[in-house]
Design an enzyme around this catalytic site. Sequence first.
Site, PDB file in Angstrom:
ATOM      1  CE  LYS A 193      -3.699  -2.561   2.219  1.00 16.63           C
ATOM      2  NZ  LYS A 193      -4.371  -2.950   3.461  1.00 16.63           N
ATOM      3  CD  GLN A 236      -3.068  -4.466   6.600  1.00 16.99           C
ATOM      4  OE1 GLN A 236      -2.955  -3.495   5.860  1.00 16.99           O
ATOM      5  NE2 GLN A 236      -3.741  -5.538   6.236  1.00 16.99           N
ATOM      6  CG  ASP A 268      -9.341  -0.083   4.894  1.00  9.97           C
ATOM      7  OD1 ASP A 268      -9.016  -0.331   3.717  1.00  9.97           O
ATOM      8  OD2 ASP A 268      -8.603  -0.297   5.875  1.00  9.97           O
TER       9      ASP A 268
END
Length: 279
Positions: free
Chosen positions: A49, A93, A116
């Site tokens: 990412k 994460q 997200d």
Amino acid sequence: MAIRIDGKALAAKVKSQVAAEAAKLPRKPGLAVVLVGEDPASQVYVAGKERDCAECGIESFGHRLGAETTEDELLALVRRLNGDPRVDGILVQLPLPGHLSEETVINAIAPDKDVDCFHPFNVGRMVIGDPVFLPCTPAGVMAMLDEYEIPIRGKRCVVLGRSNIVGKPMAALLTQRDGTVTVCHSRTEDMAQYAREADILVSAVGRTGLVTADMVKEGAVVVDVAMNRDGDGRLCGDVDFAAVEPKASCITPVPGGVGPMTRACLMRNILTAAALHQA
Ligand code: NAP
């Protein structure tokens, strides 16, 4: 033989669009990436990412925290990032170490930085069809279906898996596009019977070899979301690719299918957040 959907090529296209748009903003978009602990797979995802951010002209701010980090410490960091004007998106994460509540942490992220699309506010907006952000993996699947001009309206769609991050939002997006959606899960009796009816079959379970050729209708579109490891440690999906490919009309490979598109859609969400913050 099925058309192989090239997620890598489409992801490159999406990322170059994001880079072009990002370059027009007065300030570089910024992503804060929070990694707690030393899970090797998470480290690989986070590094990927951060590379994507660099490619797209997005600044990334890495926060590596030890596995022993307390929930209060993590929440304090999230709150600090919520108030940091250089940070447009916050990515924590997952999975988090067991002593930390993922729900509490996700709920602490400011909804306008929830790139997200895991926060209940954004999930709700998405479900009612008025999204700020789209969940990255399902959005990536929709973008692939559109790129290959696969019709959804009126089609029988079957989603295997009902997780909050993949199966449920996938079903919601297909429904919004006028697909007729069935969701299967671990308690579904005779899943094969539903799968066989699918014009579009999306598998997001996480079990190698789950989708066999006899579960796929001739000419179906098959999307494999899963990222599993086979006996030799190689990345693979849920679908028995070699056996299913000859029956399908279009199919996504693993690797090179949904994975790259998930990452590209994250970049798109960061751009959306930055544009909102700089409007
Ligand atoms: P998850 O939270 O573990 O959910 C798995 C789902 O599959 C659950 O709904 C579960 O049902 C269902 N299930 C489990 N065993 C089943 C069976 N035998 N038959 C039918 N359904 C079954 O997983 P996830 O986070 O959604 O991820 C699913 C897969 O996608 C994993 O391989 C993951 O690595 C991959 N993934 C890939 C990407 C990408 O970018 N390509 C992104 C995210 C996830 P219950 O609800 O009844 O337990």
